[in-house]
Design a protein around this motif. Structure first.
Motif, PDB file in Angstrom:
ATOM      1  N   VAL A 189       1.938  -2.767  -9.506  1.00  0.00           N
ATOM      2  CA  VAL A 189       2.384  -1.185  -9.837  1.00  0.00           C
ATOM      3  C   VAL A 189       1.577  -0.486  -8.708  1.00  0.00           C
ATOM      4  CG1 VAL A 189       1.342  -0.968 -12.041  1.00  0.00           C
ATOM      5  CG2 VAL A 189       3.000   0.551 -10.976  1.00  0.00           C
ATOM      6  N   LEU A 190       0.076  -0.334  -8.882  1.00  0.00           N
ATOM      7  CA  LEU A 190      -0.304   0.088  -7.877  1.00  0.00           C
ATOM      8  C   LEU A 190      -0.164   0.009  -6.426  1.00  0.00           C
ATOM      9  CD1 LEU A 190      -3.086   1.973  -7.661  1.00  0.00           C
ATOM     10  CD2 LEU A 190      -4.864  -0.461  -7.185  1.00  0.00           C
ATOM     11  N   GLY A 191      -0.132  -1.230  -5.800  1.00  0.00           N
ATOM     12  CA  GLY A 191       0.431  -1.388  -4.270  1.00  0.00           C
ATOM     13  C   GLY A 191       1.731  -0.469  -4.208  1.00  0.00           C
ATOM     14  N   GLU A 192       3.113  -0.521  -5.328  1.00  0.00           N
ATOM     15  CA  GLU A 192       4.092  -0.067  -5.533  1.00  0.00           C
ATOM     16  C   GLU A 192       3.514   1.431  -4.884  1.00  0.00           C
ATOM     17  OE1 GLU A 192       5.909  -1.390  -8.387  1.00  0.00           O
ATOM     18  OE2 GLU A 192       6.645  -3.219  -7.581  1.00  0.00           O
ATOM     19  N   ALA A 193       2.786   1.935  -5.995  1.00  0.00           N
ATOM     20  CA  ALA A 193       2.217   4.102  -6.048  1.00  0.00           C
ATOM     21  C   ALA A 193       1.657   4.199  -4.477  1.00  0.00           C
ATOM     22  CB  ALA A 193       1.274   3.678  -7.458  1.00  0.00           C
ATOM     23  N   VAL A 194       0.875   3.238  -4.187  1.00  0.00           N
ATOM     24  CA  VAL A 194      -0.213   3.780  -3.079  1.00  0.00           C
ATOM     25  C   VAL A 194       1.168   4.077  -2.011  1.00  0.00           C
ATOM     26  CG1 VAL A 194      -1.940   3.430  -3.999  1.00  0.00           C
ATOM     27  CG2 VAL A 194      -0.906   1.053  -2.620  1.00  0.00           C
ATOM     28  N   ASP A 195       2.210   3.021  -1.799  1.00  0.00           N
ATOM     29  CA  ASP A 195       2.924   3.095  -1.055  1.00  0.00           C
ATOM     30  C   ASP A 195       4.293   3.477  -0.620  1.00  0.00           C
ATOM     31  OD1 ASP A 195       3.999   0.585   1.781  1.00  0.00           O
ATOM     32  OD2 ASP A 195       5.952   0.456   0.936  1.00  0.00           O
ATOM     33  N   MET A 196       4.114   4.659  -1.715  1.00  0.00           N
ATOM     34  CA  MET A 196       4.301   6.107  -1.598  1.00  0.00           C
ATOM     35  C   MET A 196       3.612   7.488  -0.708  1.00  0.00           C
ATOM     36  SD  MET A 196       6.573   6.598  -4.820  1.00  0.00           S
ATOM     37  CE  MET A 196       7.527   4.262  -5.605  1.00  0.00           C
ATOM     38  N   VAL A 197       2.914   6.969  -0.325  1.00  0.00           N
ATOM     39  CA  VAL A 197       2.267   8.313   0.453  1.00  0.00           C
ATOM     40  C   VAL A 197       2.422   8.594   1.325  1.00  0.00           C
ATOM     41  CG1 VAL A 197      -0.665   8.329   1.333  1.00  0.00           C
ATOM     42  CG2 VAL A 197      -0.209   7.393  -1.167  1.00  0.00           C
ATOM     43  N   GLY A 198       2.382   9.420   1.614  1.00  0.00           N
ATOM     44  CA  GLY A 198       2.788   9.985   3.337  1.00  0.00           C
ATOM     45  C   GLY A 198       4.068   9.177   4.067  1.00  0.00           C
ATOM     46  N   GLY A 199       3.812   8.478   4.511  1.00  0.00           N
ATOM     47  CA  GLY A 199       4.710   7.949   5.695  1.00  0.00           C
ATOM     48  C   GLY A 199       3.479   6.654   6.649  1.00  0.00           C
ATOM     49  N   PRO A 200       4.117   5.609   7.728  1.00  0.00           N
ATOM     50  CA  PRO A 200       3.119   4.426   7.585  1.00  0.00           C
ATOM     51  C   PRO A 200       1.784   4.776   8.030  1.00  0.00           C
ATOM     52  CG  PRO A 200       4.987   4.042   7.855  1.00  0.00           C
ATOM     53  CD  PRO A 200       5.629   5.655   7.489  1.00  0.00           C
ATOM     54  N   GLN A 201       1.656   5.439   8.906  1.00  0.00           N
ATOM     55  CA  GLN A 201       0.175   6.057   9.936  1.00  0.00           C
ATOM     56  C   GLN A 201      -0.417   6.478   9.004  1.00  0.00           C
ATOM     57  OE1 GLN A 201       3.803   6.718  11.070  1.00  0.00           O
ATOM     58  NE2 GLN A 201       4.234   7.462  12.936  1.00  0.00           N
ATOM     59  N   ILE A 202      -0.179   7.650   8.271  1.00  0.00           N
ATOM     60  CA  ILE A 202      -0.802   8.152   7.009  1.00  0.00           C
ATOM     61  C   ILE A 202      -1.985   6.938   6.532  1.00  0.00           C
ATOM     62  CG2 ILE A 202      -1.216   9.653   5.030  1.00  0.00           C
ATOM     63  CD1 ILE A 202      -0.954  11.092   7.315  1.00  0.00           C
ATOM     64  N   ARG A 203      -0.703   5.981   6.295  1.00  0.00           N
ATOM     65  CA  ARG A 203      -0.944   5.006   4.736  1.00  0.00           C
ATOM     66  C   ARG A 203      -2.538   4.304   5.402  1.00  0.00           C
ATOM     67  NH1 ARG A 203       4.392   5.629   3.437  1.00  0.00           N
ATOM     68  NH2 ARG A 203       4.872   3.740   4.326  1.00  0.00           N
ATOM     69  N   ASN A 204      -1.720   3.717   7.239  1.00  0.00           N
ATOM     70  CA  ASN A 204      -2.826   3.097   7.831  1.00  0.00           C
ATOM     71  C   ASN A 204      -4.667   3.567   7.616  1.00  0.00           C
ATOM     72  OD1 ASN A 204      -1.027   0.970   8.397  1.00  0.00           O
ATOM     73  ND2 ASN A 204      -0.660   2.088  10.570  1.00  0.00           N
ATOM     74  N   ILE A 205      -4.517   5.025   7.285  1.00  0.00           N
ATOM     75  CA  ILE A 205      -6.156   5.620   8.027  1.00  0.00           C
ATOM     76  C   ILE A 205      -6.096   6.651   6.499  1.00  0.00           C
ATOM     77  CG2 ILE A 205      -4.920   8.040   8.177  1.00  0.00           C
ATOM     78  CD1 ILE A 205      -7.546   6.502  10.696  1.00  0.00           C
ATOM     79  N   GLY A 206      -5.429   6.708   5.577  1.00  0.00           N
ATOM     80  CA  GLY A 206      -6.120   6.910   4.143  1.00  0.00           C
ATOM     81  C   GLY A 206      -6.409   5.543   3.453  1.00  0.00           C
ATOM     82  N   THR A 207      -7.762   6.059   2.845  1.00  0.00           N
ATOM     83  CA  THR A 207      -8.464   5.400   1.748  1.00  0.00           C
ATOM     84  C   THR A 207      -8.157   6.367   0.464  1.00  0.00           C
ATOM     85  OG1 THR A 207      -9.730   6.453   1.676  1.00  0.00           O
ATOM     86  CG2 THR A 207     -10.223   5.396   3.805  1.00  0.00           C
ATOM     87  N   ILE A 208      -7.630   5.330  -0.743  1.00  0.00           N
ATOM     88  CA  ILE A 208      -7.655   5.136  -2.028  1.00  0.00           C
ATOM     89  C   ILE A 208      -8.975   5.902  -2.609  1.00  0.00           C
ATOM     90  CG2 ILE A 208      -9.041   2.807  -2.613  1.00  0.00           C
ATOM     91  CD1 ILE A 208      -6.516   2.649  -4.927  1.00  0.00           C
ATOM     92  N   GLY A 209     -10.433   5.860  -1.665  1.00  0.00           N
ATOM     93  CA  GLY A 209     -11.183   7.092  -2.275  1.00  0.00           C
ATOM     94  C   GLY A 209     -11.829   8.655  -1.569  1.00  0.00           C
ATOM     95  N   GLY A 210     -10.686   8.360  -0.620  1.00  0.00           N
ATOM     96  CA  GLY A 210     -10.476  10.281  -0.470  1.00  0.00           C
ATOM     97  C   GLY A 210      -9.494  10.485  -1.611  1.00  0.00           C
ATOM     98  N   ASN A 211      -8.717   9.683  -1.768  1.00  0.00           N
ATOM     99  CA  ASN A 211      -7.398  10.241  -2.360  1.00  0.00           C
ATOM    100  C   ASN A 211      -7.604  10.335  -3.639  1.00  0.00           C
ATOM    101  OD1 ASN A 211      -4.141   8.718  -3.442  1.00  0.00           O
ATOM    102  ND2 ASN A 211      -4.602  10.495  -2.693  1.00  0.00           N
ATOM    103  N   ILE A 212      -8.751   9.869  -4.174  1.00  0.00           N
ATOM    104  CA  ILE A 212      -9.498   9.861  -5.764  1.00  0.00           C
ATOM    105  C   ILE A 212     -10.511  10.720  -4.773  1.00  0.00           C
ATOM    106  CG2 ILE A 212      -8.325   8.452  -7.294  1.00  0.00           C
ATOM    107  CD1 ILE A 212     -10.774   6.756  -6.832  1.00  0.00           C
ATOM    108  N   CYS A 213     -11.146  11.154  -4.689  1.00  0.00           N
ATOM    109  CA  CYS A 213     -12.648  11.880  -4.546  1.00  0.00           C
ATOM    110  C   CYS A 213     -12.028  13.020  -3.964  1.00  0.00           C
ATOM    111  CB  CYS A 213     -13.526  11.892  -3.252  1.00  0.00           C
ATOM    112  SG  CYS A 213     -14.706   9.945  -3.639  1.00  0.00           S
ATOM    113  N   ASN A 214     -10.686  13.759  -3.335  1.00  0.00           N
ATOM    114  CA  ASN A 214      -9.769  14.520  -3.022  1.00  0.00           C
ATOM    115  C   ASN A 214     -10.096  15.160  -4.717  1.00  0.00           C
ATOM    116  OD1 ASN A 214      -7.989  14.567  -3.353  1.00  0.00           O
ATOM    117  ND2 ASN A 214      -7.313  14.603  -1.370  1.00  0.00           N
ATOM    118  N   GLY A 215     -10.051  15.143  -5.635  1.00  0.00           N
ATOM    119  CA  GLY A 215      -9.804  15.410  -6.959  1.00  0.00           C
ATOM    120  C   GLY A 215      -8.654  16.350  -7.378  1.00  0.00           C
ATOM    121  N   VAL A 216      -7.739  15.951  -6.820  1.00  0.00           N
ATOM    122  CA  VAL A 216      -6.115  16.441  -6.431  1.00  0.00           C
ATOM    123  C   VAL A 216      -5.433  15.666  -8.034  1.00  0.00           C
ATOM    124  CG1 VAL A 216      -6.238  17.930  -4.506  1.00  0.00           C
ATOM    125  CG2 VAL A 216      -4.968  15.626  -4.906  1.00  0.00           C
ATOM    126  N   THR A 217      -4.152  16.634  -7.941  1.00  0.00           N
ATOM    127  CA  THR A 217      -4.027  16.112  -8.833  1.00  0.00           C
ATOM    128  C   THR A 217      -2.283  15.255  -8.765  1.00  0.00           C
ATOM    129  OG1 THR A 217      -2.943  16.333 -11.749  1.00  0.00           O
ATOM    130  CG2 THR A 217      -2.550  18.164  -9.594  1.00  0.00           C
TER     131      THR A 217
END
Ligand code: FAD
Ligand code: FES
Ligand code: FES
Lengths: 292, 168
Positions: A92-120
């Motif tokens: 389910v975590l894989g499915e959730a992060v597979d919904m971020v942006g588009g493929p190129q964003i998923r290749n660059i964006g990290t899970i750490g950055g995703n939670i450290c920026n603190g957005v809901t």
């Protein structure tokens, strides 16, 4: 050109911390998909960047002897969703992060950055809440860990000192073994859109009809990602019925506090909370091996 | 101004250049290496026009610092045709008339190339998802889908002699 006045590249975690200590105004950059956008839009000026982009020890997924799953903070979304450990144990975590942006964003964006920026609205956050993820944070004084629900302090605010780096995310076996899960992201369009509401349910089934454990976590239903603990308490131990599904939706509504934004009104978000909680519960129950 | 010397492979050729730390890879590719096939659309990771393959994975170069390219292998549309012969993906885009103004095309071609080289089989839905990081303002996407589907079809079933006259 980006409004960068200084750029330093750390080759390991210790070096990154040293650089942060030496530069009180510096900003960490990992994948850059938030930081560079901020710079582009003029929401950040004269940036002094400390890059942890190339630090290998921050990237990857592994499993400890006791079954704890460890995700490096610098692991990109696509590496997470493609990883066999994620696919087998916490799909389910894989499915959730597979919904971020588009493929190129998923290749660059990290899970750490995703939670450290603190957005809901962070697509990884609600699922990490449901798994009671523990975060490993390293600073000049050593390493500490904190539960994800204590990490979020307010919109855009997380429990992270300037000199600290989120190094890894831990999910212990008692928090994923036997659970079935389901994540639903509601957005105006399927791809490249931030969630209007994100909803994840985890379910553990006793026999095939009884709920042994239930977890419900939401993004964009409050200023920070949240768990619906009251709903969880009421559902635990019950037998699966259509009435129980209704109860999930109705009780969840009492726990949330969404806002009106340009994306959606509070009323619409409330409607989504009720409906998506029910749908996520139903599917998570099925995925956990339950039968109606 | 802070400069940094980096070495990377671009379309199989190794180069060493000095880049400004403030530069995106997109700006270095276009302005310094004159690879104008890498398009600058939105600059914020939303349109995919600036997509290249970095170590054979698709990235938006507008939100990728040029200094990060050090040691990497980069492929742009300029390197896809070999000895005057278009790549299979380029040929499919041509055959299916998947191009109007052509601004988005290099990006679409690079992402489709990554898919092709993965060796995986893609359903129509999966192709749509894999191309969802690209925007096109003119074709209406229909022909782009046909081109990608054609390029990704196993060669034995649907040889290159078809030239897009049949869409099965
Ligand atoms: C076009 C586009 C679409 C997007 N769509 C979505 C979406 O659908 N869903 C979604 O959730 N997000 C989305 N995002 C947001 C973004 O991709 C994510 O938030 C991403 O995960 C940020 O990770 P990063 O490594 O790129 O972060 P960076 O920009 O490098 O960093 C983000 C913040 O976290 C800090 N930081 C990063 N790593 C660490 C660390 N290890 N320790 C301490 N602090 C750290 C940085 O200092 C910075 O403040 C989108 C972004 C773009 C550009
Ligand atoms: S220019 Fe890079 S994604 Fe639009
Ligand atoms: S063909 Fe013009 S943007 Fe796609």
């Amino acid at each position: 050109m980006y409004d960068i006045i200084a750029y330093e590249e750390a080759s390991c975690i210790e070096e990154a911390i040293k650089l942060l200590v030496a530069n009180p105004n510096a900003t960490l950059i990992s994948g850059g998909s938030d930081v560079l956008i901020k710079l582009h839009e003029g929401r950040m000026h004269d940036a002094h960047l400390i890059s942890i982009h190339g630090i290998k020890e921050l990237s990857g997924v592994s499993m400890l002897e006791d079954g704890t799953i460890v995700i490096g903070s610098g692991t990109s979304f696509s590496k997470i969703s493609k990883h066999p450990i994620v696919q087998q144990f916490i799909p389910v975590l894989g499915e959730a992060v597979d919904m971020v942006g588009g493929p190129q964003i998923r290749n660059i964006g990290t899970i750490g950055g995703n939670i450290c920026n603190g957005v809901t609205s962070a697509d990884s956050a609600s699922t990490l809440f449901a798994f009671n993820a523990r975060l490993e944070i390293q600073g000049p004084d050593g390493v500490r860990t904190v539960l994800i629900k204590e990490f979020y302090k307010g919109p855009g605010k997380v429990d992270l000192q300037h000199e600290e780096i989120l190094t890894a995310i831990f999910i212990t076996p008692d928090n994923y073994r036997g659970y079935g899960g389901h994540y639903i992201k509601y957005a105006m369009r399927n791809a490249m859109d931030i969630a209007t509401l994100g909803c994840v349910a985890l379910c553990k089934v006793k026999g095939i009809h009884q709920i042994e454990d239930f977890r419900l976590a939401l993004g964009v239903a409050a200023p920070v990602p949240m768990r619906c603990t009251e709903t969880e308490r009421l559902i635990k131990g019950e037998f699966f019925t259509e009435e129980l599904i209704e109860k999930v939706g109705k009780t969840a509504l009492k726990e949330v506090n969404p806002r009106t934004s340009w994306r959606a009104s509070k009323d619409f978000r409330l409607q989504l909370v009720e409906e998506l909680s029910k749908r996520a519960f139903r599917q998570a129950f099925k995925n956990a091996g339950g039968e109606q | 101004m802070q400069l940094k010397k980096i070495t990377f492979k671009i379309n199989s050729k190794e180069i060493t250049i000095e880049v400004d730390v403030r530069e995106s890879l997109l700006d270095v590719l276009r302005n310094k290496l004159h690879m104008t096939g890498v398009k600058k659309g939105c600059s914020v990771g939303e349109c995919g026009a600036c997509t290249v393959l970095i170590d054979n994975v698709a990235f938006d170069t507008c939100i990728y610092l040029a200094v990060w390219a050090d040691g990497k292998e980069i492929r742009t549309i300029e390197g896809e045709a070999k000895e005057g012969k278009l790549s299979k993906v380029q040929q499919s885009f041509l055959d299916e008339a998947a191009v109007q103004c052509g601004f988005c095309t290099p990006g679409f071609v690079m992402s489709t190339t990554e898919m092709l080289e993965s060796g995986k089989v893609f359903s129509k839905e999966q192709i749509k998802k894999e191309l969802s990081g690209h925007m096109c303002r003119c074709t209406g996407y229909h022909n782009i889908m046909l081109a990608a589907e054609k390029a990704l079809q196993p060669a034995n079933k649907h040889g290159s002699e078809c030239h897009g006259k049949c869409h099965k």
